[in-house]
Design an enzyme around this catalytic site. Structure first.
Site, PDB file in Angstrom:
ATOM      1  N   TYR A   1      45.097  57.038  36.052  1.00  0.00           N
ATOM      2  CA  TYR A   1      45.431  56.720  34.666  1.00  0.00           C
ATOM      3  C   TYR A   1      44.193  56.211  33.924  1.00  0.00           C
ATOM      4  CZ  TYR A   1      47.813  54.405  30.741  1.00  0.00           C
ATOM      5  OH  TYR A   1      48.211  54.003  29.496  1.00  0.00           O
TER       6      TYR A   1
ATOM      7  N   LYS B   1      42.261  58.018  30.688  1.00  0.00           N
ATOM      8  CA  LYS B   1      42.104  57.331  29.405  1.00  0.00           C
ATOM      9  C   LYS B   1      40.632  57.148  29.055  1.00  0.00           C
ATOM     10  CE  LYS B   1      46.415  56.666  28.162  1.00  0.00           C
ATOM     11  NZ  LYS B   1      46.969  57.417  27.009  1.00  0.00           N
TER      12      LYS B   1
END
Length: 248
Positions: free
Chosen positions: A155, A159
């Site tokens: 994740y 990002k």
């Protein structure tokens, strides 16, 4: 005149959480909004909420990692109102797992939804915006793309990629009238974040100078600002509604 009344907006992942709050806020400020979500029922719920408040909206469910689905999503906007003048690449997923246990397929899906989805949305939007000499793109990243997150390596990597993409694209197109910026929320009280373990959430809250998670509406307000003419000199920036988790 409402601040965003000139905008024809596409918002991905708008069926719940931050995306829903963004879609509602943009509509409240006068934008016409295409609501995307992987779940058609969720997209329709946001659509109905916008219409119930007197706003204009259309639903375009689909997977943001699928180039054909993204093309159809933008086609919905073009057929009804013209090319998108505002795009918010927000769709995302989350999964908590240590890197040693992370499956390759799970890593690939995380990158596909976040980073590939952001790329596809930007790519589909950019040519009409360049032709018009105007447009706004807001990419939703995360403060974990800046500082990393325990058991959230894939994740965090996705990002961080969104932040890099935002800066690079802003350098390419700003002089042509297209503004590209990012928002990097901290932990926000959404269903997605609530799927993380209670221990993770409790530890994270203690780290925050503000001492609490934000709300989806806090992020939506930041996006609405970046979409407005009040942000006309914001280019390649990453704004952080993050409860103080990252201070720049």
């Amino acid at each position: 005149m409402a601040r965003l009344s000139r905008h024809r907006a596409v918002v991905t992942g708008a069926g719940a959480g931050i995306g829903k709050a963004i879609a509602l806020r943009l509509a409240e400020e006068g934008a016409r909004v295409v609501v995307n979500d992987l779940d058609p029922a969720a997209a329709n719920m946001t659509l109905e909420a916008i219409r119930a408040s007197g706003g204009e909206a259309l639903a375009a469910p689909g997977d943001v990692a699928d180039a054909d689905a993204v093309d159809r999503m933008f086609g919905v906007c073009e057929e009804a109102w013209g090319s998108a003048s505002l795009v918010v690449n927000n769709a995302g997923i989350v999964q908590q797992v240590p890197l040693k246990d992370l499956a390759v397929d799970d890593f690939d899906r995380m990158i596909a939804v976040h980073l590939r989805g952001c790329f596809l949305g930007c790519r589909r939007a950019i040519n009409p915006m360049l032709e018009a000499g105007a447009g706004v793109i807001v990419n939703v990243a995360s403060q974990l793309g800046q500082i990393g997150g325990v058991e959230l390596t894939h994740y965090s990597a996705a990002k961080a990629g969104i932040i890099g993409l935002t800066k690079a694209l802003a350098r390419e197109v700003s002089a042509a009238g297209v503004r590209v910026n990012a928002v990097a929320p901290g932990p926000i009280a959404t269903e997605l974040v609530m799927r993380l373990s209670p221990d993770w959430r409790a530890a994270k809250a203690k780290e925050l100078p503000l001492g609490r998670f934000g709300e989806p509406e806090d992020v939506a307000a930041t996006v609405a600002f970046l979409a407005s003419d009040e942000a006309k000199i914001y280019v390649g920036q990453t704004l952080g509604p993050n409860s103080g988790d990252v201070m720049l």
